[in-house]
Design an enzyme around this catalytic site. Structure first.
Site, short mmCIF file in Angstrom:
data_model
loop_
_atom_site.label_atom_id
_atom_site.label_comp_id
_atom_site.label_asym_id
_atom_site.label_seq_id
_atom_site.Cartn_x
_atom_site.Cartn_y
_atom_site.Cartn_z
N CYS A 82 0.83 -1.20 0.00
CA CYS A 82 0.00 0.00 0.00
C CYS A 82 0.88 1.26 0.00
CB CYS A 82 -0.99 -0.03 1.16
SG CYS A 82 -2.35 1.17 0.97
N HIS A 194 -3.86 -4.73 -0.67
CA HIS A 194 -3.56 -5.30 0.64
C HIS A 194 -3.62 -6.82 0.57
CE1 HIS A 194 -3.60 -1.64 3.18
NE2 HIS A 194 -4.44 -1.19 2.28
N GLU A 196 -2.96 -8.85 2.91
CA GLU A 196 -3.48 -9.35 4.18
C GLU A 196 -4.99 -9.26 4.28
OE1 GLU A 196 -2.77 -5.00 4.69
OE2 GLU A 196 -1.68 -6.66 3.78
#
Length: 214
Positions: A82, A194, A196
């Site tokens: 990011c 992202h 995650e």
């Protein structure tokens, strides 16, 4: 066992990244890095960022970790996430603060309307760009292994990197226009989305990073 340091300078989704890495590679030594020594002693580095790039750059400098990140970028496998990707470039439309200048290029803002703005036919994009978008792999890379072409990943951003050298780009996505969402050069791989927050494909990228031998 590989030691992986997540650079914790106070402006990122560090605990979510750590949980994702632990799920992707439970056999590895995954730690939050609070000091330059933590970064220097690690085998691999994850460099997240969240919020405004000028704030991230200021906080990184004040944390005393900037030089350690630059040193790691010269020699160790490094994954930017990011704003961590955006900070690798020279400057951003978001403010006058210079980036780390690991790569030539600028960070630009999407042209569109804010989420809280009234509808406007001439500016249909809602900014920030939030949600799942397909990622097109523009060239092969070990971190794409096992990730299908045009797999959706999760994005939350208003700005995107524009590398001076198109050869850096390994992934693009479409939000009103094609934009760069993944870059790679030698020991560095960085993404605007992202991993995650991107379910199994995101975990696959983290797993690939753990085993990547640039």
């Amino acid at each position: 066992m590989t030691r992986i340091a997540i650079v914790d300078y106070g402006m990122g989704n560090f605990h979510s990244v750590a949980r994702a890495l632990q799920a992707a590679a439970p056999e590895q030594d995954i730690r939050l890095a609070h000091t330059a020594a933590d970064i220097a002693s690690a085998d691999r580095i994850v460099f997240p960022g969240q919020g405004a790039m000028p704030d991230c750059m200021r906080t990184l400098r004040e944390s005393g970790l900037q030089e350690a990140v630059l040193a790691a970028a010269r020699s160790k496998p490094l994954l930017g996430v990011c704003v961590g990707e955006q900070m690798m470039f020279e400057a951003s439309d978001e403010g006058p603060t210079p980036g780390l200048a690991l790569f030539a290029g600028q960070v630009r803002r999407f042209a569109g309307q804010a989420f809280d703005a009234p509808p406007a036919d001439s500016m249909p994009l809602k900014i920030p760009h939030m949600g799942w978008n397909a990622v097109t792999q523009t060239r092969a890379h070990p971190l794409w292994q096992g990730v299908a072409q045009d797999t959706p990943f999760y994005f939350v951003h208003s700005y995107y990197a524009v590398p001076a050298e198109s050869s850096l780009i390994v992934g693009t996505s479409l939000y009103g226009q094609d934009f760069c969402c993944a870059i790679a050069a030698e020991n560095i791989f960085a993404v605007q989305f992202h991993p995650e927050k991107s379910a199994a494909p995101g975990l696959r990228i983290y797993r690939n990073f753990v085993h990547w031998q640039p």
